[in-house]
Design an enzyme around this catalytic site. Sequence first.
Site, short mmCIF file in Angstrom:
data_model
loop_
_atom_site.label_atom_id
_atom_site.label_comp_id
_atom_site.label_asym_id
_atom_site.label_seq_id
_atom_site.Cartn_x
_atom_site.Cartn_y
_atom_site.Cartn_z
CG ASP A 65 -7.92 -3.54 -1.51
OD1 ASP A 65 -6.93 -2.77 -1.47
OD2 ASP A 65 -8.74 -3.63 -0.57
CG ASN B 261 -6.33 4.85 -4.05
OD1 ASN B 261 -6.52 4.07 -4.97
ND2 ASN B 261 -6.68 4.55 -2.80
C1 IPE Z 1 -9.79 0.46 -3.83
O1 IPE Z 1 -8.95 0.07 -2.82
C2 IPE Z 1 -9.02 1.18 -4.90
C3 IPE Z 1 -8.15 0.34 -5.72
C4 IPE Z 1 -7.98 -0.94 -5.60
C5 IPE Z 1 -7.42 1.03 -6.75
P1 IPE Z 1 -8.72 0.95 -1.51
O2 IPE Z 1 -7.75 0.21 -0.67
O3 IPE Z 1 -8.38 2.35 -1.89
O4 IPE Z 1 -10.18 0.96 -0.86
P2 IPE Z 1 -10.63 1.10 0.65
O5 IPE Z 1 -9.90 2.30 1.22
O6 IPE Z 1 -10.25 -0.17 1.35
O7 IPE Z 1 -12.11 1.26 0.59
C1 IPE Z 2 -4.52 -1.74 -3.76
O1 IPE Z 2 -3.78 -2.13 -2.68
C2 IPE Z 2 -3.78 -0.81 -4.67
C3 IPE Z 2 -4.24 0.59 -4.58
C4 IPE Z 2 -5.26 1.00 -3.90
C5 IPE Z 2 -3.49 1.57 -5.34
P1 IPE Z 2 -3.72 -1.31 -1.33
O2 IPE Z 2 -2.56 -0.37 -1.40
O3 IPE Z 2 -5.02 -0.66 -1.03
O4 IPE Z 2 -3.42 -2.46 -0.29
P2 IPE Z 2 -4.05 -2.67 1.14
O5 IPE Z 2 -5.54 -2.66 0.99
O6 IPE Z 2 -3.57 -1.53 1.98
O7 IPE Z 2 -3.52 -3.99 1.59
MG MG Z 3 -6.67 -1.30 -0.03
#
Ligand code: IPE
Ligand code: IPE
Ligand code: MG
Length: 237
Positions: free
Chosen positions: A15, A63
């Site tokens: 993340d 997502n």
């Molecule tokens: C979790 O991250 C999913 C992945 C890293 C693929 P998210 O960014 O989707 O999770 P939340 O929304 O912070 O819980």
């Molecule tokens: C994790 O990074 C990757 C996916 C969830 C696909 P994020 O896109 O959630 O990045 P942040 O949490 O918004 O920084």
């Molecule tokens: Mg995230």
Amino acid sequence: MKDRSFPKHIGIIMDGNGRWANIRGLPRVEGHRQGSHRSKDVIYAASDIGLNALTLYAFSSENWKRPEDEVSVLMQLLSFYIKAEIPHIFKKGIVFRVIGDRMKLSKDIRALIEQAELLTSGNSGMILAIAISYGGRDEIVRTVRKLWEKGIKLSDLDEDIFTSNLDTGELPPVDLIIRTGGEERLSNFLIWQAAYAELYFTDTLWPDFTREEFFFALHNYTQRERRFGAALERIVF
Ligand code: IPE
Ligand code: IPE
Ligand code: MG
């Protein structure tokens, strides 16, 4: 008694890509691109040290709620990296797997995944499971359906049968879950399997996560005491 043994299976919630890009005034997709390089580093670091299984959370069932263009870039990146890395993954003896609801993915990506799984199925090294369109709750519901389709009787159902029918059925129990990006939650990742996993949270954003920090998390794991609900041996002085 400390269980200092090496973990067999590590799961990583990768993340922080979006925030990494935001800080630099770049589009979020640039964060995802940088993040993919980190994933490669960690995959080969894990395979080099002889880990049995590594599960990477790449795209959650939630997502899909993101803007269409971000979802589409993420899917493009995933197929690009699978195509580009498969020959190397194969050479390293890694077994490639995808967990999640692949029926939600495009036909092209599904075909690519199937090819990669088939190509590496005879390997005997680390199992690399990429979680795509994966959600723990969704996995549990799909598993219940699968058991029903297999005709498993409710009276025969136990935790072992359930566990072995999950998407992760052929993987060892997950010992350690690492989450980068500062949030301290599972976000629907391996929720059944995580019941007794050790958790490691770091503020490091995924595109900044290095091999060294991966090894640090592993070292940190070896210092933990896993009791699985059992009582500690009494220390007699
Ligand atoms: C979790 O991250 C999913 C992945 C890293 C693929 P998210 O960014 O989707 O999770 P939340 O929304 O912070 O819980
Ligand atoms: C994790 O990074 C990757 C996916 C969830 C696909 P994020 O896109 O959630 O990045 P942040 O949490 O918004 O920084
Ligand atoms: Mg995230």
